[in-house]
Write an enzyme that holds these catalytic residues in place. Structure first.
Site, short mmCIF file in Angstrom:
data_model
loop_
_atom_site.label_atom_id
_atom_site.label_comp_id
_atom_site.label_asym_id
_atom_site.label_seq_id
_atom_site.Cartn_x
_atom_site.Cartn_y
_atom_site.Cartn_z
CE1 TYR A 172 2.39 14.25 10.96
CE2 TYR A 172 2.66 15.30 8.84
CZ TYR A 172 1.90 14.57 9.72
OH TYR A 172 0.66 14.16 9.34
N GLY A 179 1.98 4.94 -0.52
CA GLY A 179 1.35 6.23 -0.79
C GLY A 179 2.45 7.20 -1.18
CD GLU A 193 -2.42 -1.21 2.82
OE1 GLU A 193 -2.17 -0.30 3.64
OE2 GLU A 193 -3.18 -2.14 3.07
CB CYS A 223 -3.05 34.78 12.22
SG CYS A 223 -4.51 33.76 12.32
N1 LLP Z 1 -1.65 2.05 4.52
C1 LLP Z 1 -2.17 2.50 5.66
C2 LLP Z 1 -3.07 1.65 6.42
C3 LLP Z 1 -1.84 3.79 6.11
O1 LLP Z 1 -2.35 4.24 7.25
C4 LLP Z 1 -0.95 4.60 5.35
C5 LLP Z 1 -0.59 5.95 5.80
C6 LLP Z 1 -0.45 4.07 4.15
C7 LLP Z 1 -0.81 2.78 3.77
C8 LLP Z 1 0.48 4.84 3.26
O2 LLP Z 1 1.66 5.16 3.90
P1 LLP Z 1 2.87 5.82 3.06
O3 LLP Z 1 3.32 4.81 2.04
O4 LLP Z 1 2.33 7.04 2.40
O5 LLP Z 1 3.91 6.12 4.06
N2 LLP Z 1 0.47 12.77 7.03
C9 LLP Z 1 1.70 12.08 7.33
C10 LLP Z 1 1.65 10.62 6.90
C11 LLP Z 1 0.49 9.86 7.51
C12 LLP Z 1 0.42 8.44 6.98
C13 LLP Z 1 -0.87 7.81 7.35
N3 LLP Z 1 -1.02 6.47 6.88
C14 LLP Z 1 2.86 12.82 6.67
O6 LLP Z 1 2.64 13.87 6.05
O7 LLP Z 1 4.01 12.40 6.81
#
Ligand code: LLP
Length: 417
Positions: A321, A279, A277, A346
């Site tokens: 973060y 992202g 998965e 602001c």
């Molecule tokens: N699968 C599940 C169940 C997840 O919760 C997430 C991300 C992914 C896949 C994808 O993860 P990735 O490959 O993108 O690392 N807003 C934060 C990141 C939060 C990630 C939440 N879950 C940031 O800007 O770093």
């Protein structure tokens, strides 16, 4: 400086593919997210090549960037989708993803969302507790369906990353404890409307060290063996996302091949389809956020500020973060200054860079905040009455608008006076 094949200077002018970013900023206005379609295609190809030897199914985690055109770009390559809410499911369907290529995650799914996903026929729901299994069983029964489910386990592995994005630790809300699994497996005999087809985990995001995946996968495989002894024959093992990207050229991300090298030999003998998965890996470095320098100012202590027209409403990652994003002038300058790049919101946390050496650009010029393809536009907000920016996708010398800029009317359209 974070130059790539997709964002690079030609004659001192930063380009996305063959287009000048300054020209795009003029054409569409700022703030503006600009995405290189070629970068999306190449990242997906690199991911697929790395895991080629393993029977697998990649589900793009749309939470990273759920613009319909981004989802559709991946869908057209055969990629599936990981969604985390009814809204993301709707987006994936609107983008043309086949329901049987969608997996539905989330620690707090509502019955309506479960019913929605079952009625469209997603590949699986990933359940995170006994209570949720009961609800899915009930909703499926009411609809006269059998729901395919995977169990998200909490492998209790604390991956080294920002504490807000680690998810595989037993302190966190995610998944079912391994110790509970025997009980959960036994419980399936009381859930006639469920079919258990897989086990799932997601240990966090932006994880540089493959050893965390190795440790968690060992646990997942042990539980897979337990499932066999309890009479299940599962089809899927889902490893989650979390693969890293480079935001800061001083901290180069571990190549995806290093993860593949460790994981493939571990997972191959299981004889199942492995789900990934990703992202961030697929989208983070495909986009920049273009912003205009509104004002330059210097305070009594001699500190320089570049006040720009984008802020934490368009990119909250530095505030939330403490994450690093490179900031580059769209027109190259030979001189540099040390400055804070701050937005118009602001809040003191409204900054993109602090005490950073950047090009000595002038008021009215544009800056590109790099690596804004993941968790930028999707985390944007209307705080301070801000309008969400337009989004453009570039391929070669073609640019297409893939999201219109919000209007003042849209800002109040759901409110009643
Ligand atoms: N699968 C599940 C169940 C997840 O919760 C997430 C991300 C992914 C896949 C994808 O993860 P990735 O490959 O993108 O690392 N807003 C934060 C990141 C939060 C990630 C939440 N879950 C940031 O800007 O770093």
């Amino acid at each position: 400086m974070l130059e790539s094949n997709y964002f690079h200077y030609i004659n001192k002018s930063l380009h996305c593919d063959k287009l000048e970013l300054a020209e795009l900023a003029g054409r569409y206005g700022t703030p503006l997210y600009v995405t290189s379609e070629r970068s999306l295609l190449e990242s997906y190809k690199a991911f697929e090549q790395a895991f080629e030897a393993l029977p697998h199914f990649t589900c793009y985690s749309v939470k990273a960037n759920y613009n319909l055109s981004v989802i559709s770009t991946f869908a057209q390559l055969g990629c599936g989708c990981d969604v985390n809410s009814g809204g993301e499911l709707y987006r994936a369907l609107q983008a043309g993803v086949a329901p049987e290529k969608i997996i539905f995650a989330g620690v707090g799914k509502k019955s309506e969302e479960i019913a929605y996903s079952l009625s469209v026929g997603v590949l699986m729901l990933k359940a995170e507790s006994l209570s949720e299994l009961r609800v899915i069983n009930k909703v499926a029964g009411d609809l006269g369906k059998v729901a395919s489910v995977a169990l998200r386990i909490n492998p209790n592995v604390t991956a080294e990353t920002h504490p807000y994005i680690t998810t595989g630790d037993s302190k966190e809300k995610f998944g079912i404890d391994e110790a509970e699994l025997t009980e959960v497996f036994s419980f399936f005999s009381q859930l006639p409307n469920l079919r258990l087809i897989g086990l799932d985990m997601h240990i966090g995001s932006q994880i540089f060290d493959p050893e965390y995946y190795v440790a968690a996968t060992e646990k997942l495989l042990a539980l897979f063996n337990l499932s066999k002894t309890m009479g299940f024959s599962l089809e899927f093992l889902d490893i989650g996302g979390g693969f890293p990207v480079t935001y800061d050229p001083r901290k180069i991300a571990t190549p995806i091949e290093c993860f593949a090298e460790k994981l493939i030999p571990m997972l191959q003998p299981a004889g199942v389809t492995v789900i990934f998965e990703p992202g961030r890996y697929l989208v983070a470095n495909a986009s920049v956020l273009l912003t205009k320098i509104l004002y330059k100012k210097r305070n009594h202590a001699g500190k320089e500020f570049f006040v720009v027209d984008a802020g934490m409403t368009e990119l909250i990652r530095p505030a939330l973060y403490q994450s690093h994003h490179e900031v580059q002038a769209v027109t190259w300058h030979d001189d540099t200054v040390v400055a804070d790049v701050v937005g118009p919101i602001c809040e003191s946390s409204d900054f993109f860079a602090r005490q950073r050496e950047i090009d000595a650009a002038d008021e009215g010029e544009f800056l590109a905040v790099m690596s804004c393809g993941a968790y930028a536009a999707v985390m944007s907000s209307n705080y301070n009455g801000r309008l969400r920016p337009a989004e453009v996708m570039v391929n070669g010398s073609e640019a297409k608008l893939v999201r219109k800029r919000e209007t003042l009317e849209q800002l109040v359209q759901n409110e009643l006076l």
